[in-house]
Design a protein around this motif. Structure first.
Motif, mmCIF file in Angstrom:
data_model
loop_
_atom_site.group_PDB
_atom_site.id
_atom_site.type_symbol
_atom_site.label_atom_id
_atom_site.label_comp_id
_atom_site.label_asym_id
_atom_site.label_seq_id
_atom_site.Cartn_x
_atom_site.Cartn_y
_atom_site.Cartn_z
ATOM 1 N N TYR A 132 -11.489 3.517 -7.392
ATOM 2 C CA TYR A 132 -10.304 3.299 -8.005
ATOM 3 C C TYR A 132 -9.888 4.587 -8.830
ATOM 4 O O TYR A 132 -10.946 5.177 -9.178
ATOM 5 N N ARG A 133 -8.716 4.588 -9.018
ATOM 6 C CA ARG A 133 -7.972 5.668 -9.649
ATOM 7 C C ARG A 133 -8.428 5.948 -11.131
ATOM 8 O O ARG A 133 -8.233 7.019 -11.572
ATOM 9 N N GLY A 134 -8.548 4.890 -11.881
ATOM 10 C CA GLY A 134 -8.430 4.904 -13.221
ATOM 11 C C GLY A 134 -9.958 4.885 -13.662
ATOM 12 O O GLY A 134 -10.885 5.156 -13.154
ATOM 13 N N SER A 179 0.542 -1.154 -0.123
ATOM 14 C CA SER A 179 0.002 -0.037 0.133
ATOM 15 C C SER A 179 0.743 1.112 -0.061
ATOM 16 O O SER A 179 1.983 1.020 0.382
ATOM 17 N N PRO A 180 0.481 2.295 -0.618
ATOM 18 C CA PRO A 180 1.228 3.478 -0.601
ATOM 19 C C PRO A 180 1.645 3.938 0.605
ATOM 20 O O PRO A 180 0.904 4.442 1.410
ATOM 21 N N GLU A 181 3.035 3.752 0.990
ATOM 22 C CA GLU A 181 3.622 4.023 2.444
ATOM 23 C C GLU A 181 3.526 5.561 2.849
ATOM 24 O O GLU A 181 3.293 6.082 4.043
ATOM 25 N N VAL A 232 -11.848 -6.292 -6.390
ATOM 26 C CA VAL A 232 -13.287 -6.548 -6.747
ATOM 27 C C VAL A 232 -13.820 -7.871 -6.301
ATOM 28 O O VAL A 232 -14.956 -8.125 -5.913
ATOM 29 N N GLU A 233 -12.994 -8.793 -5.875
ATOM 30 C CA GLU A 233 -13.094 -9.867 -5.085
ATOM 31 C C GLU A 233 -13.616 -9.644 -3.918
ATOM 32 O O GLU A 233 -14.715 -9.931 -3.210
ATOM 33 N N PHE A 234 -12.664 -8.751 -3.129
ATOM 34 C CA PHE A 234 -13.313 -8.364 -1.566
ATOM 35 C C PHE A 234 -14.506 -7.506 -1.433
ATOM 36 O O PHE A 234 -15.142 -7.645 -0.497
ATOM 37 N N ILE A 275 3.551 -14.127 -14.212
ATOM 38 C CA ILE A 275 2.046 -14.333 -13.943
ATOM 39 C C ILE A 275 1.663 -14.789 -12.761
ATOM 40 O O ILE A 275 2.349 -15.959 -12.361
ATOM 41 N N ASN A 276 1.201 -13.900 -11.954
ATOM 42 C CA ASN A 276 1.229 -14.159 -10.365
ATOM 43 C C ASN A 276 -0.220 -14.911 -10.125
ATOM 44 O O ASN A 276 -1.113 -14.561 -9.474
ATOM 45 N N LEU A 277 -0.056 -16.454 -10.545
ATOM 46 C CA LEU A 277 -1.186 -17.253 -10.336
ATOM 47 C C LEU A 277 -0.437 -18.327 -9.926
ATOM 48 O O LEU A 277 0.585 -18.974 -10.489
HETATM 49 P P1 NDP Z 1 -3.460 -5.823 -9.191
HETATM 50 O O1 NDP Z 1 -2.080 -5.423 -9.620
HETATM 51 O O2 NDP Z 1 -4.447 -6.815 -9.827
HETATM 52 O O3 NDP Z 1 -4.274 -4.461 -9.103
HETATM 53 C C1 NDP Z 1 -3.630 -3.468 -8.231
HETATM 54 C C2 NDP Z 1 -4.741 -2.057 -8.284
HETATM 55 O O4 NDP Z 1 -4.280 -1.351 -7.432
HETATM 56 C C3 NDP Z 1 -4.923 -1.712 -9.765
HETATM 57 O O5 NDP Z 1 -6.179 -1.208 -9.843
HETATM 58 C C4 NDP Z 1 -3.965 -0.455 -9.356
HETATM 59 O O6 NDP Z 1 -4.513 0.800 -10.432
HETATM 60 C C5 NDP Z 1 -4.219 -0.044 -8.194
HETATM 61 N N1 NDP Z 1 -3.248 1.056 -7.556
HETATM 62 C C6 NDP Z 1 -1.834 0.598 -7.608
HETATM 63 N N2 NDP Z 1 -1.383 1.639 -7.188
HETATM 64 C C7 NDP Z 1 -2.110 2.308 -6.518
HETATM 65 C C8 NDP Z 1 -2.032 3.555 -5.712
HETATM 66 N N3 NDP Z 1 -0.611 4.084 -5.402
HETATM 67 N N4 NDP Z 1 -3.057 4.154 -5.462
HETATM 68 C C9 NDP Z 1 -4.248 3.869 -5.941
HETATM 69 N N5 NDP Z 1 -4.449 2.624 -6.544
HETATM 70 C C10 NDP Z 1 -3.400 2.005 -6.963
HETATM 71 O O7 NDP Z 1 -3.298 -6.344 -7.735
HETATM 72 P P2 NDP Z 1 -3.960 -6.989 -6.680
HETATM 73 O O8 NDP Z 1 -3.390 -6.517 -5.365
HETATM 74 O O9 NDP Z 1 -5.580 -6.920 -6.963
HETATM 75 O O10 NDP Z 1 -3.593 -8.706 -6.821
HETATM 76 C C11 NDP Z 1 -2.300 -8.811 -6.565
HETATM 77 C C12 NDP Z 1 -1.876 -10.196 -7.496
HETATM 78 O O11 NDP Z 1 -2.457 -11.140 -6.993
HETATM 79 C C13 NDP Z 1 -2.137 -9.964 -8.937
HETATM 80 O O12 NDP Z 1 -1.126 -9.964 -9.639
HETATM 81 C C14 NDP Z 1 -3.056 -11.168 -9.135
HETATM 82 O O13 NDP Z 1 -2.607 -11.972 -10.484
HETATM 83 C C15 NDP Z 1 -3.035 -11.806 -7.967
HETATM 84 N N6 NDP Z 1 -4.384 -12.477 -7.730
HETATM 85 C C16 NDP Z 1 -4.913 -13.297 -8.622
HETATM 86 C C17 NDP Z 1 -6.375 -13.772 -8.139
HETATM 87 C C18 NDP Z 1 -6.921 -14.723 -8.965
HETATM 88 O O14 NDP Z 1 -6.338 -15.267 -9.766
HETATM 89 N N7 NDP Z 1 -8.433 -14.853 -8.636
HETATM 90 C C19 NDP Z 1 -6.993 -13.206 -6.928
HETATM 91 C C20 NDP Z 1 -6.157 -12.479 -6.119
HETATM 92 C C21 NDP Z 1 -5.113 -12.057 -6.480
HETATM 93 P P3 NDP Z 1 -3.929 0.686 -12.119
HETATM 94 O O15 NDP Z 1 -4.859 -0.190 -12.803
HETATM 95 O O16 NDP Z 1 -4.420 2.176 -12.284
HETATM 96 O O17 NDP Z 1 -2.597 0.442 -12.160
#
Ligand code: NDP
Length: 398
Positions: A164-166, A111-113, A147-149, A274-276
């Motif tokens: 969400y920022r986007g 998280s953004p420290e 989205v899951e939580f 690919i983080n799966l």
């Molecule tokens: P993701 O990378 O999927 O999403 C991170 C989100 O946080 C993005 O929407 C991003 O926005 C946003 N974000 C990043 N930095 C900031 C910031 N400084 N301020 C505000 N928003 C920010 O990460 P998750 O934490 O959701 O998941 C982590 C990993 O775990 C993923 O790689 C995923 O593959 C894996 N995972 C897989 C699951 C599954 O297979 N079902 C379930 C859960 C996790 P932006 O899009 O603009 O960059």
């Protein structure tokens, strides 16, 4: 160091899915009424659920211990750090040397420290152990975990806001999927705020005050950051062993998962490919084939299906429409939105989406995207067909 099972079993996919299951029952009750069941009154006991969840996680972790022991592996419960390319210090228990070393230390939530007040917030790690369910929660991020939580907490009756920022959630997924899912999440009562970020978080007697870039304040009991995960390499001693890391901290590897140091390999989230979980498993299996069976094998990271356990869930494999247009130029799109039979019966409003992206010249299906019940299971079979380069005509004839 802690318990066997890693992120997936201990603090990821597995407990998350139990929470998804738990959160779906309230909506089932409504459906049942539509099918003639009398209304039922029931309440949810969070602590009872946590106890059952922790029991099951302990059982699953135990299976890893048994399997490894049966395979003849010695398990040492301690923190390990590399001293050089062949030496590992096991903290408090001395030093071991090894011919080959495999690093599979996963990732950690980030998280953004520097955000003022971030210390009052939680990540997914804490969400699995909250002493009580909050009445309201703000979830930050638009990726898988957010989205899951959001679905989990909303299903359990928590007043849920996702920020969400986007421009739309699930960046990288097909745009029709993103728009469709957003509509469905809203139907389930999740408030979605787009194009917005925190400026600070303040703890008050009324709860946590979320000060937003839009100028609005939103007060919630809990704030959860789901803003990505970072490879877990800090303090591992990889530098001492001469292993090259990317700027993100990820261990850099070649297609055989070998680092720049000949006898050190890395697989899974620590390499940030690919983080799966299933990908990490295949990378591990490929390493084993290459190094111990004299059968050089690399895992192909193309056409990996993925699933988002949102409510409704998403299953996706291959290219989005935008990616396909970029790569193939002309594409044919087959898109269908429909109300499932189970839903139409009781007059419900849920909608499914299925989309095929076809490269026009070759007629190969290069993307398949599903939103709706069981999409994560369905997509696995579709992925086999796409990986085998199925054409639209072959798909139709099956
Ligand atoms: P993701 O990378 O999927 O999403 C991170 C989100 O946080 C993005 O929407 C991003 O926005 C946003 N974000 C990043 N930095 C900031 C910031 N400084 N301020 C505000 N928003 C920010 O990460 P998750 O934490 O959701 O998941 C982590 C990993 O775990 C993923 O790689 C995923 O593959 C894996 N995972 C897989 C699951 C599954 O297979 N079902 C379930 C859960 C996790 P932006 O899009 O603009 O960059």
């Amino acid at each position: 160091q802690h318990r066997l099972g890693g992120t997936c079993v201990i603090r990821g996919c597995v407990p998350k899915k139990f929470m998804v299951y738990a959160s779906e029952f309230a909506s089932y009750a409504k459906v049942a009424e539509g099918y003639g069941w009398s209304p039922s009154q029931s309440t949810f006991d969070w602590l009872k659920f946590l106890e059952a969840k922790d029991r099951e996680i302990a059982r699953l972790s135990g299976i890893y211990v048994t399997n490894l022991s049966n395979a003849g592996a010695e398990i040492v419960h301690a923190r390990a750090t590399l001293k050089d390319a062949h030496t590992v210090e096991i903290v408090g228990k001395g030093v071991v040397t090894a011919d080959k070393i495999l690093v599979a230390t996963g990732g950690r939530p980030w998280s953004p420290e520097d955000l003022p007040g971030v210390e009052h917030t939680i990540t997914s790690e804490e969400a699995f152990h909250l002493p009580e369910l909050p009445k309201s929660i703000m979830i930050v991020g638009g990726g898988y975990i957010a989205v899951e939580f959001a679905g989990i907490f909303a299903g359990l009756g928590v007043d849920t806001t996702l920020v969400y920022r986007g421009a739309n959630i699930l960046r990288g997924f097909d745009d029709d999927v993103r728009a469709h899912l957003t509509d469905e999440l809203k139907k389930r009562g999740i408030k979605i705020i787009l194009g917005c970020e925190h400026t600070s978080i303040e703890k008050t007697d009324a709860g946590l005050v979320n000060h937003m870039s839009s100028g609005h304040d939103v007060v919630t009991d809990q704030v959860m950051f789901a803003t990505g995960r970072k490879p877990h390499t800090k303090g591992l001693g990889l530098e001492a062993a001469g292993v090259k890391l990317a700027q993100s901290g990820a261990v850099m590897v070649d297609k055989f998962s070998r680092t720049n140091v000949d006898n050190i390999w890395a697989v899974g989230d620590v390499t940030d490919r690919i983080n799966l979980t299933p990908v990490a498993i295949r990378e591990g299996a490929a390493f084993s084939q290459t190094e111990f069976y004299n059968n050089p094998t690399s895992f192909d990271h193309d056409m990996v299906a993925s699933a988002v356990f949102s409510q409704p869930p998403v299953g996706s494999v291959g290219q989005s429409e935008a990616e396909a247009r970029h790569e193939h130029g002309k594409v044919d799109i087959y898109l269908s939105r429909f109300r499932p039979m189970k839903t139409t019966f009781y007059g419900g409003d849920d909608r499914c989406l299925i989309k095929l992206v076809v490269a026009q010249d070759s007629q190969k299906i290069v993307g398949c995207h599903v939103v709706g019940p069981d999409a994560p299971e369905i997509i696995q079979m579709a992925a086999i067909a796409l990986k085998m380069c199925v054409t639209k005509a072959q798909w139709d004839s099956t």
